[in-house]
Motif scaffolding. Structure first.
Motif, PDB file in Angstrom:
ATOM      1  N   SER A  70      20.087  13.774  30.213  1.00  0.00           N
ATOM      2  CA  SER A  70      18.869  13.673  29.418  1.00  0.00           C
ATOM      3  C   SER A  70      19.165  13.718  27.919  1.00  0.00           C
ATOM      4  N   PHE A  71      20.361  14.154  27.536  1.00  0.00           N
ATOM      5  CA  PHE A  71      20.705  14.258  26.121  1.00  0.00           C
ATOM      6  C   PHE A  71      21.785  13.293  25.655  1.00  0.00           C
ATOM      7  N   ALA A  72      22.635  12.833  26.563  1.00  0.00           N
ATOM      8  CA  ALA A  72      23.817  12.089  26.114  1.00  0.00           C
ATOM      9  C   ALA A  72      23.920  10.706  26.736  1.00  0.00           C
ATOM     10  N   LYS A  73      24.545   9.820  25.964  1.00  0.00           N
ATOM     11  CA  LYS A  73      24.904   8.482  26.435  1.00  0.00           C
ATOM     12  C   LYS A  73      26.416   8.354  26.314  1.00  0.00           C
ATOM     13  N   PRO A  83      36.374   3.814  28.703  1.00  0.00           N
ATOM     14  CA  PRO A  83      35.448   4.803  28.139  1.00  0.00           C
ATOM     15  C   PRO A  83      35.741   4.981  26.645  1.00  0.00           C
ATOM     16  N   LEU A  84      34.693   4.932  25.810  1.00  0.00           N
ATOM     17  CA  LEU A  84      34.903   4.962  24.364  1.00  0.00           C
ATOM     18  C   LEU A  84      34.121   6.034  23.625  1.00  0.00           C
ATOM     19  N   THR A  85      32.878   6.314  24.021  1.00  0.00           N
ATOM     20  CA  THR A  85      32.058   7.228  23.218  1.00  0.00           C
ATOM     21  C   THR A  85      31.316   8.256  24.061  1.00  0.00           C
ATOM     22  N   PHE A  86      30.972   9.331  23.373  1.00  0.00           N
ATOM     23  CA  PHE A  86      30.010  10.322  23.858  1.00  0.00           C
ATOM     24  C   PHE A  86      28.990  10.413  22.739  1.00  0.00           C
ATOM     25  N   GLU A  87      27.748  10.046  23.021  1.00  0.00           N
ATOM     26  CA  GLU A  87      26.719   9.995  21.987  1.00  0.00           C
ATOM     27  C   GLU A  87      25.605  10.973  22.335  1.00  0.00           C
ATOM     28  N   ALA A  88      25.388  11.952  21.468  1.00  0.00           N
ATOM     29  CA  ALA A  88      24.393  13.001  21.684  1.00  0.00           C
ATOM     30  C   ALA A  88      23.532  13.130  20.427  1.00  0.00           C
ATOM     31  N   PRO A  89      22.473  13.934  20.487  1.00  0.00           N
ATOM     32  CA  PRO A  89      21.611  14.075  19.308  1.00  0.00           C
ATOM     33  C   PRO A  89      22.351  14.546  18.053  1.00  0.00           C
ATOM     34  N   ASP A  90      23.463  15.262  18.216  1.00  0.00           N
ATOM     35  CA  ASP A  90      24.190  15.754  17.034  1.00  0.00           C
ATOM     36  C   ASP A  90      25.261  14.791  16.539  1.00  0.00           C
TER      37      ASP A  90
END
Length: 163
Positions: A70-73, A83-90
């Motif tokens: 629910s928070f991360a892509k 796999p390249l990124t971890f994208e979160a609200p911060d």
């Protein structure tokens, strides 16, 4: 370094379809052992570095995103699946091994250690050797043609001739 003396980093996926450039000081470099990172990377853990206040530019195709919680892509190459990124609200973190020079980005902390696999700490004590030290694999290794993108930017990719 860039023209304004900011550190510059480049990297991308294994096929070269996705390439990135980061200008500026990177944030925290970490290893995450949580089960989500294990599955997202297909590995024992996922080494990531925060883009922090640096500037990230996708210089070829942008990663495709998967909403992993629910928070991360999670971003990955739409062509080869790296796999390249971890994208979160911060903010965004990039996979350390996707950088052209991952040796320049040592992790400084571990997260999610409650899910750390029980044998991870013993891996450095396992016997090991160079690929060429295994006489059974030498004919296979010497006949292999590597189609992975080199660890530097190129004008075009893939090359025309892949023979």
């Amino acid at each position: 370094m860039s023209l304004d003396n900011k550190p510059t980093y480049t990297g991308g996926c294994q096929c070269g379809a996705v390439r990135f450039r980061v200008e500026g000081v990177l944030g925290e470099a970490s290893i995450c052992h949580c089960r989500m990172c294990q599955k997202a990377s297909g590995n024992f853990y996922q080494p990531l570095v925060s883009v922090g206040g640096a500037s990230l530019t996708w210089t070829r195709v942008e990663p495709k995103l998967f909403q992993s919680s629910s928070f991360a892509k999670r971003g990955f190459c739409p062509e080869c699946g790296t796999p390249l990124t971890f994208e979160a609200p911060d903010g965004i973190a990039l996979a350390i091994a996707a950088f052209d020079h991952p040796e320049e980005i040592p992790p400084t902390i571990q997260w999610g250690i409650e899910a750390k696999l029980p044998y991870v700490d013993a891996i450095p004590s396992l016997p090991g050797g160079a690929t060429e030290d295994d006489p059974v694999s030498v004919p296979f290794i010497t006949s292999m043609v590597n189609y992975q993108h080199p660890d530097h930017d190129t004008a075009t990719w893939p090359p025309e001739d892949r023979s």
